[in-house]
Scaffold this motif. Structure first.
Motif, mmCIF file in Angstrom:
data_model
loop_
_atom_site.group_PDB
_atom_site.id
_atom_site.type_symbol
_atom_site.label_atom_id
_atom_site.label_comp_id
_atom_site.label_asym_id
_atom_site.label_seq_id
_atom_site.Cartn_x
_atom_site.Cartn_y
_atom_site.Cartn_z
ATOM 1 N N ALA A 195 41.593 -5.091 21.688
ATOM 2 C CA ALA A 195 42.300 -5.355 22.948
ATOM 3 C C ALA A 195 42.332 -6.852 23.238
ATOM 4 C CB ALA A 195 41.625 -4.600 24.093
ATOM 5 N N LEU A 196 41.216 -7.536 22.979
ATOM 6 C CA LEU A 196 41.158 -8.975 23.221
ATOM 7 C C LEU A 196 42.122 -9.720 22.297
ATOM 8 C CD1 LEU A 196 39.816 -11.382 24.674
ATOM 9 C CD2 LEU A 196 38.106 -11.383 22.849
ATOM 10 N N ALA A 197 42.161 -9.291 21.024
ATOM 11 C CA ALA A 197 43.041 -9.936 20.053
ATOM 12 C C ALA A 197 44.482 -9.454 20.176
ATOM 13 C CB ALA A 197 42.533 -9.670 18.636
ATOM 14 N N GLN A 198 44.708 -8.431 21.025
ATOM 15 C CA GLN A 198 46.037 -7.824 21.193
ATOM 16 C C GLN A 198 46.594 -7.388 19.833
ATOM 17 O OE1 GLN A 198 48.555 -9.479 24.400
ATOM 18 N NE2 GLN A 198 47.050 -11.131 24.567
ATOM 19 N N GLN A 199 45.766 -6.586 19.130
ATOM 20 C CA GLN A 199 46.112 -6.084 17.810
ATOM 21 C C GLN A 199 46.236 -4.567 17.846
ATOM 22 O OE1 GLN A 199 43.177 -6.806 14.772
ATOM 23 N NE2 GLN A 199 44.598 -6.399 13.101
ATOM 24 N N ARG A 200 47.297 -4.046 17.294
ATOM 25 C CA ARG A 200 47.520 -2.597 17.266
ATOM 26 C C ARG A 200 46.480 -1.921 16.383
ATOM 27 N NH1 ARG A 200 53.593 -0.856 16.342
ATOM 28 N NH2 ARG A 200 53.652 -2.122 18.240
ATOM 29 N N TYR A 233 45.273 -1.799 25.554
ATOM 30 C CA TYR A 233 45.355 -2.746 26.669
ATOM 31 C C TYR A 233 43.988 -3.024 27.278
ATOM 32 C CZ TYR A 233 50.486 -2.381 26.772
ATOM 33 O OH TYR A 233 51.814 -2.442 26.470
ATOM 34 N N GLY A 234 43.143 -1.994 27.376
ATOM 35 C CA GLY A 234 41.835 -2.188 27.999
ATOM 36 C C GLY A 234 41.026 -0.909 27.980
ATOM 37 N N LEU A 235 39.759 -1.018 28.385
ATOM 38 C CA LEU A 235 38.848 0.126 28.412
ATOM 39 C C LEU A 235 38.203 0.238 29.780
ATOM 40 C CD1 LEU A 235 38.280 -1.464 25.378
ATOM 41 C CD2 LEU A 235 37.448 0.855 25.000
ATOM 42 N N ALA A 236 37.800 1.455 30.138
ATOM 43 C CA ALA A 236 37.181 1.672 31.445
ATOM 44 C C ALA A 236 36.227 2.858 31.373
ATOM 45 C CB ALA A 236 38.241 1.910 32.516
ATOM 46 N N LEU A 237 35.187 2.800 32.189
ATOM 47 C CA LEU A 237 34.234 3.903 32.327
ATOM 48 C C LEU A 237 34.548 4.643 33.613
ATOM 49 C CD1 LEU A 237 31.585 5.341 31.410
ATOM 50 C CD2 LEU A 237 30.363 3.705 32.837
ATOM 51 N N MET A 258 49.398 1.535 25.095
ATOM 52 C CA MET A 258 50.726 2.039 24.782
ATOM 53 C C MET A 258 50.657 2.869 23.506
ATOM 54 S SD MET A 258 53.926 2.260 25.542
ATOM 55 C CE MET A 258 53.994 1.026 26.872
ATOM 56 N N CYS A 259 50.925 4.165 23.624
ATOM 57 C CA CYS A 259 50.905 5.072 22.481
ATOM 58 C C CYS A 259 52.284 5.061 21.824
ATOM 59 C CB CYS A 259 50.532 6.481 22.932
ATOM 60 S SG CYS A 259 50.582 7.696 21.590
ATOM 61 N N LEU A 261 53.252 6.895 19.328
ATOM 62 C CA LEU A 261 53.686 8.254 18.997
ATOM 63 C C LEU A 261 54.415 8.899 20.165
ATOM 64 C CD1 LEU A 261 53.652 10.662 17.016
ATOM 65 C CD2 LEU A 261 51.453 11.330 18.016
ATOM 66 N N ARG A 262 53.868 8.731 21.383
ATOM 67 C CA ARG A 262 54.459 9.345 22.579
ATOM 68 C C ARG A 262 55.457 8.438 23.277
ATOM 69 N NH1 ARG A 262 53.325 14.142 20.791
ATOM 70 N NH2 ARG A 262 51.102 14.722 20.893
ATOM 71 N N GLY A 263 55.446 7.150 22.920
ATOM 72 C CA GLY A 263 56.389 6.231 23.532
ATOM 73 C C GLY A 263 56.095 5.920 24.986
ATOM 74 N N GLY A 264 54.824 5.887 25.365
ATOM 75 C CA GLY A 264 54.463 5.580 26.740
ATOM 76 C C GLY A 264 52.987 5.317 26.887
ATOM 77 N N MET A 265 52.570 4.964 28.100
ATOM 78 C CA MET A 265 51.159 4.696 28.375
ATOM 79 C C MET A 265 50.354 5.983 28.296
ATOM 80 S SD MET A 265 50.549 1.472 28.959
ATOM 81 C CE MET A 265 49.032 1.562 29.905
ATOM 82 N N ARG A 266 49.191 5.898 27.658
ATOM 83 C CA ARG A 266 48.295 7.037 27.539
ATOM 84 C C ARG A 266 46.848 6.552 27.640
ATOM 85 N NH1 ARG A 266 52.515 9.112 27.992
ATOM 86 N NH2 ARG A 266 53.373 10.932 26.891
ATOM 87 N N SER A 267 45.948 7.494 27.941
ATOM 88 C CA SER A 267 44.513 7.201 27.944
ATOM 89 C C SER A 267 43.841 8.103 26.916
ATOM 90 C CB SER A 267 43.910 7.408 29.331
ATOM 91 O OG SER A 267 44.086 8.740 29.772
#
Length: 328
Positions: free
Chosen positions: A161-166, A186-190, A200-201, A203-209
């Protein structure tokens, strides 16, 4: 000590073993090369190389040849103790305590080990304060995940995420179905005792968690991306949960201000919007009786806009409370 570690990290020699040699010399008045080699599982030639490394960065070491010889730190030499203010010591203590409840498989033993190492070089008074917090303070976390996430998963994804690498994820969904997903992390959260990756997924073409404990493997992809400015993974999780479509769409006017409304209700209950009459709350719920209880527990009045069935749930709750007041 921080400068020492930074310097050693750039050297060819394994950093941890060089530091282990220094720690042995601080603990014992004198040790032979054979003793050090046996304790660290290395040969005496490597010990001499590590001794040279320490001398190069200014650690004064004396050596004596012969059967009774060995290595020792110069008399009177000690590394300076770590100095913290009271506020810094409190932050350090609570931080180590909190690390044990972060749903990471190796967090608890790592936190205990880190505290033990810090206490060895802390002044006595600071050590007492840190230990007092550790032994008397307890933090109430949400129920932890039944399958804690691995530390290496969190490190790998935060680095990507920091390097912005897929990355390519080998993922197991809630239904048990396995899939491969190319994701821009994009980022991580607890949240709720579980770690999530938000991105950004492709496969689904949208934001996912994605729950980290369901990720079976991670592989970097030679592609980069641009993360939205100011992206907040935890805020995204809260908003996505609040926006889930449920059985009933709810709209209520809360007779209070935005700060009070946000402070009383948890974020996932819905979206708040200031209006001329107070604060508009729009949310979704499967159980209207549950929502009625949340609404009636608020220390301010509310006006129900929709649905009509919520009025009935509130009326039923009011009748139950009235009957309880008359009992006895």
């Amino acid at each position: 000590m921080a400068l020492l570690i930074c310097y050693l990290s750039a050297m060819y020699h394994p950093t941890t073993r060089v530091l282990a040699v220094l720690e042995l010399l601080q603990t014992h008045a004198q040790l032979s090369g054979a003793d050090i080699a046996a304790r660290l599982g290395i040969d005496t030639r490597t010990v001499r190389r590590y001794i040279v490394t320490l001398e190069e960065i200014g650690i004064p070491i004396t050596s004596r040849r012969g059967r009774d010889g060995g290595y020792a730190l110069m008399a009177g030499f000690k590394l300076p103790p770590m100095m913290f203010t009271d506020d810094e010591a409190l932050a350090l203590s609570v931080g180590l305590l909190a690390a044990r409840g972060l749903a990471l498989a190796e967090a608890a033993p790592a936190a205990a080990s880190a505290q033990a190492k810090l206490e060895r070089i802390m002044p006595a008074e600071l050590k007492r304060r840190v230990r007092a917090v550790s032994q008397t303070v307890r933090l109430d976390f949400a129920a932890p995940s039944r399958a804690p996430s691995a530390n290496e998963t969190l490190v790998a994804l935060s680095s990507a995420a920091l390097a912005q690498q897929r990355v390519l994820l080998h993922y197991r969904g809630q239904d048990g179905v396995r899939s491969e997903r190319e994701v821009d992390p994009y980022g991580l959260a607890l949240r709720g005792g579980c770690w999530y990756l938000v991105g950004m997924c492709r496969l689904r073409g949208g934001m996912r968690s994605f729950r980290l404990d369901r990720i079976a493997g991670i592989a970097p992809r030679p592609l980069t991306f641009a993360r939205p400015d100011g992206f907040d993974a935890l805020a995204y999780l809260r908003e996505s949960i609040a926006g889930i479509t449920r059985a009933h769409a709810i709209e209520v006017i809360l007779k209070t201000d935005l700060q009070s409304a946000s402070a009383h209700f948890f974020d996932e209950i819905g979206f708040f919007e200031p209006t001329a009459d107070g604060v508009r709350l729009r949310g979704q719920a499967d159980d209207l009786d549950w929502f009625a209880r949340q609404l009636c527990a608020a220390p301010f009045d509310a006006c129900i806009v929709a649905p009509e069935a919520l009025r009935a749930s509130v009326a039923a709750l009011a009748g139950r409370l009235a009957a309880m007041a008359q009992l006895g």
